[in-house]
Design an enzyme around this catalytic site. Structure first.
Site: not given
Ligand code: DX5
Ligand code: ZN
Length: 219
Positions: A10, A35, A37, A39, A68, A70, A141, A149, A179
């Site tokens: 990621s 990956h 992310d 958002m 991904h 979100m 998820m 983290g 993930d």
């Protein structure tokens, strides 16, 4: 159906001021997927990469870009991510109506891009059942989405197992991705419960020997 084990590091865990250096370092360590992310501050309480980052990555690397999303009502943006060069585009089942979710998946597929659906920890497998025949990837998820983290939620394993049984029956070539909180130990647990693609942010970027981290999980 034998599916390869794949680590998808990621990029959320990279150093923003040394982004290219970190991507190159992960390539050298043998990463086959990245990956990414994305958002929007609405679907999740955080912001991260947008399609301009995907487009910059596309010019920089030939590895698989596993994006991904979100974001709320992703149908509004899937076109941008397709044009940016995503290889896999994963949307959340909780982010829009069934009608729009199906439309977004069909749009992604019509452009020759692999499509995925993700479920948050409280969402049951039944929520994605109707889309499964057309999916290339399902993402379970193992933390609440939004931040890197966090601690791995082992209580997602029965759900992963249930999904694996369903995938084997309905669409055996569909990838099962996990993930959140994935390291060498939690990846092993997920493998035993049916996952074959492992997203790893903090643990991968913090690993002293990234090559060993990736090969250990992929073997
Ligand atoms: C969280 C993201 C993850 C995140 C994982 O919402 O979807 O991809 O980067 O980070 P770690 O591996 O640190 O839990
Ligand atoms: Zn992610």
């Amino acid at each position: 159906m034998i599916k390869n084990f794949i680590v998808s590091p990621s990029l959320l865990a990279t150093d923003p001021l040394n982004f290219g250096r970190d991507v190159k370092m992960l390539e050298d360590a043998g990463a086959k997927w990245f990956h990414v992310d994305c958002m929007d501050g609405t679907f999740v309480p955080n912001f991260s990469f947008g399609y301009s980052t995907v487009s910059a990555l596309r010019k920089f690397t030939d590895r698989v870009l596993d994006v991904h999303l979100m974001i709320d009502r992703p149908i509004r943006y899937v076109d941008h991510y397709i044009k940016a060069g995503a290889d896999y585009l994963t949307i959340h089942v909780e982010a829009d109506s069934e009608e729009n979710t199906l439309k977004a998946l069909e749009l992604i597929k019509s452009k020759g891009i692999k499509c995925g659906i993700s479920i948050k920890p409280k969402t049951p497998v039944s929520a994605i059942e109707k889309y499964l025949p057309i999916l290339d990837l399902v993402l379970v998820m193992t933390v609440e989405p939004g931040f890197g983290g966090q601690s791995f939620m082992q209580d997602m394993m029965p759900k992963l197992n249930e999904l694996k049984t369903l995938v084997d029956k309905v669409n055996p070539s569909c990838h099962i991705q996990v993930d959140g909180g994935i390291d060498v130990n939690t990846a092993k647990i997920c493998k035993e419960n049916g996952a074959n693609v492992f997203v790893a942010g903090s643990a991968c970027l913090k690993a002293e020997d990234k090559k060993a981290f990736i090969t250990t999980i992929e073997q």
